[in-house]
Design a protein around this motif. Structure first.
Motif, PDB file in Angstrom:
ATOM      1  N   PHE A 128      -5.059   1.519  -2.038  1.00  0.00           N
ATOM      2  CA  PHE A 128      -4.288  -0.053  -2.119  1.00  0.00           C
ATOM      3  C   PHE A 128      -4.522   0.488  -3.932  1.00  0.00           C
ATOM      4  CE2 PHE A 128      -5.923   0.158   1.709  1.00  0.00           C
ATOM      5  CZ  PHE A 128      -5.036  -1.516   1.934  1.00  0.00           C
ATOM      6  N   PHE A 129      -4.017  -0.454  -4.481  1.00  0.00           N
ATOM      7  CA  PHE A 129      -3.636   0.116  -6.071  1.00  0.00           C
ATOM      8  C   PHE A 129      -3.832  -1.803  -7.030  1.00  0.00           C
ATOM      9  CE2 PHE A 129      -1.369   3.561  -4.704  1.00  0.00           C
ATOM     10  CZ  PHE A 129      -1.484   4.776  -5.722  1.00  0.00           C
ATOM     11  N   LEU A 130      -4.106  -1.933  -7.650  1.00  0.00           N
ATOM     12  CA  LEU A 130      -4.350  -3.285  -8.930  1.00  0.00           C
ATOM     13  C   LEU A 130      -3.305  -3.396  -8.945  1.00  0.00           C
ATOM     14  CD1 LEU A 130      -7.622  -2.834 -10.477  1.00  0.00           C
ATOM     15  CD2 LEU A 130      -7.797  -3.602  -8.501  1.00  0.00           C
ATOM     16  N   LEU A 131      -3.185  -4.867  -8.935  1.00  0.00           N
ATOM     17  CA  LEU A 131      -2.104  -5.214  -9.286  1.00  0.00           C
ATOM     18  C   LEU A 131      -1.888  -4.820 -11.078  1.00  0.00           C
ATOM     19  CD1 LEU A 131      -1.380  -8.909  -7.104  1.00  0.00           C
ATOM     20  CD2 LEU A 131      -0.795  -6.959  -7.678  1.00  0.00           C
ATOM     21  N   THR A 144       0.548  -1.182   0.116  1.00  0.00           N
ATOM     22  CA  THR A 144       0.310  -0.127  -0.031  1.00  0.00           C
ATOM     23  C   THR A 144       0.519   1.135  -0.115  1.00  0.00           C
ATOM     24  OG1 THR A 144      -0.472   0.353   2.074  1.00  0.00           O
ATOM     25  CG2 THR A 144      -1.969  -0.783   2.059  1.00  0.00           C
ATOM     26  N   ARG A 145       0.218   2.303  -0.313  1.00  0.00           N
ATOM     27  CA  ARG A 145       1.111   3.304  -0.424  1.00  0.00           C
ATOM     28  C   ARG A 145      -0.179   4.493   0.344  1.00  0.00           C
ATOM     29  NH1 ARG A 145       2.148  -0.144  -3.682  1.00  0.00           N
ATOM     30  NH2 ARG A 145       3.699   0.573  -5.545  1.00  0.00           N
ATOM     31  N   SER A 146       0.608   5.760   0.967  1.00  0.00           N
ATOM     32  CA  SER A 146      -0.464   6.314   2.382  1.00  0.00           C
ATOM     33  C   SER A 146      -0.009   7.687   1.592  1.00  0.00           C
ATOM     34  CB  SER A 146      -0.243   6.221   3.556  1.00  0.00           C
ATOM     35  OG  SER A 146       0.803   6.140   3.763  1.00  0.00           O
ATOM     36  N   ILE A 147      -0.743   8.995   1.878  1.00  0.00           N
ATOM     37  CA  ILE A 147      -0.496  10.470   2.043  1.00  0.00           C
ATOM     38  C   ILE A 147      -1.395  10.776   3.100  1.00  0.00           C
ATOM     39  CG2 ILE A 147      -0.864  11.069  -1.305  1.00  0.00           C
ATOM     40  CD1 ILE A 147      -3.339  11.417  -0.790  1.00  0.00           C
ATOM     41  N   PHE A 160      -9.562   8.474  -7.758  1.00  0.00           N
ATOM     42  CA  PHE A 160      -9.905   7.441  -6.864  1.00  0.00           C
ATOM     43  C   PHE A 160     -10.950   7.451  -7.500  1.00  0.00           C
ATOM     44  CE2 PHE A 160      -7.639  11.000  -3.894  1.00  0.00           C
ATOM     45  CZ  PHE A 160      -7.271   9.372  -2.520  1.00  0.00           C
ATOM     46  N   PRO A 161     -11.938   5.890  -7.255  1.00  0.00           N
ATOM     47  CA  PRO A 161     -13.069   5.495  -7.334  1.00  0.00           C
ATOM     48  C   PRO A 161     -14.363   6.573  -6.996  1.00  0.00           C
ATOM     49  CG  PRO A 161     -12.430   4.626  -5.511  1.00  0.00           C
ATOM     50  CD  PRO A 161     -10.510   4.991  -5.964  1.00  0.00           C
ATOM     51  N   PHE A 166      -9.228   0.851  -4.317  1.00  0.00           N
ATOM     52  CA  PHE A 166      -9.941   0.465  -2.687  1.00  0.00           C
ATOM     53  C   PHE A 166      -9.152   1.975  -1.401  1.00  0.00           C
ATOM     54  CE2 PHE A 166      -9.313  -1.371   1.866  1.00  0.00           C
ATOM     55  CZ  PHE A 166     -10.804  -1.728   2.003  1.00  0.00           C
ATOM     56  N   VAL A 167      -9.852   2.446  -0.870  1.00  0.00           N
ATOM     57  CA  VAL A 167      -8.908   3.268   0.297  1.00  0.00           C
ATOM     58  C   VAL A 167      -9.303   3.492   1.527  1.00  0.00           C
ATOM     59  CG1 VAL A 167      -8.641   5.818   0.410  1.00  0.00           C
ATOM     60  CG2 VAL A 167      -8.800   4.701  -2.003  1.00  0.00           C
TER      61      VAL A 167
END
Length: 186
Positions: free
Chosen positions: A182-185, A74-77, A154-155, A115-116
């Motif tokens: 959360f990103f898609l592979l 995951t990455r975050s801001i 974002f979705p 997903f967030v």
């Protein structure tokens, strides 16, 4: 009259059921899509002897099938804004949040979030404990505004895709929202 406590056999049954549920979740979570491309082996690169029969094409597709699943990395801001103002619908707080999110999402060019999870920390109770009710309301307010801050990133907002939670770490300043991406592979 019997005691309402469970016997050892009953407890073992519940423990077995819980462990079985965990096993099902782990197995389903580890599934990979059936259409995932595989590396060709020696048997895939040679043409079998004899006549070719009409049927489905065995040539590789021209475009790879879409990747499946969430990237486990995951990455975050992190953003900072007045939580009470944001919860109350302040235009200034909303504009500040949108500007921060738009700017920070640019560090992921070409990506789109699947997903967030938003972890909000807002307000303190007497004694210094984090106010979980205000923190959750703050996180949910941030979550609802994310798609409008960076629509290409974002979705669309849906409470199952973009979720808000409280963060009870007292070391984090009030008004801080950590946005876990959360990103898609690929």
């Amino acid at each position: 009259m019997r005691s309402p406590r469970l016997s050892g056999v009953q407890m073992a049954g519940w423990l077995f059921a819980d462990l079985l549920l965990v096993l099902v979740v782990v197995v389903l979570g580890g599934e990979t899509p059936a259409n995932r491309p595989t590396q060709p082996g020696p048997q895939d690169t040679q043409t079998p002897p004899g006549p070719t029969l009409p049927g489905p094409s065995t040539s590789p597709p021209t475009t790879p099938p879409p990747a499946g699943g969430l990237d486990p990395h995951t990455r975050s801001i992190t953003v900072r804004v007045n939580p009470e103002a944001l919860i109350g619908g302040s235009e200034r707080a909303t504009a500040s949040l949108r500007e921060q999110v738009a700017r920070k999402s640019r560090q992921f060019p070409g990506e789109r979030v699947a997903f967030v999870m938003v972890f909000g920390n807002a307000g303190r109770l007497p004694g210094g404990a984090v106010d979980t009710g205000t923190s959750t309301a703050f996180a949910k307010a941030v979550a609802r505004l994310l798609p409008s801050a960076a629509p290409e990133f974002f979705p669309r907002y849906h409470k199952e895709i973009i979720r808000g939670y409280h963060n009870t770490d007292p070391r984090i300043p009030s008004g801080t929202a950590e946005i876990e991406l959360f990103f898609l592979l690929h």
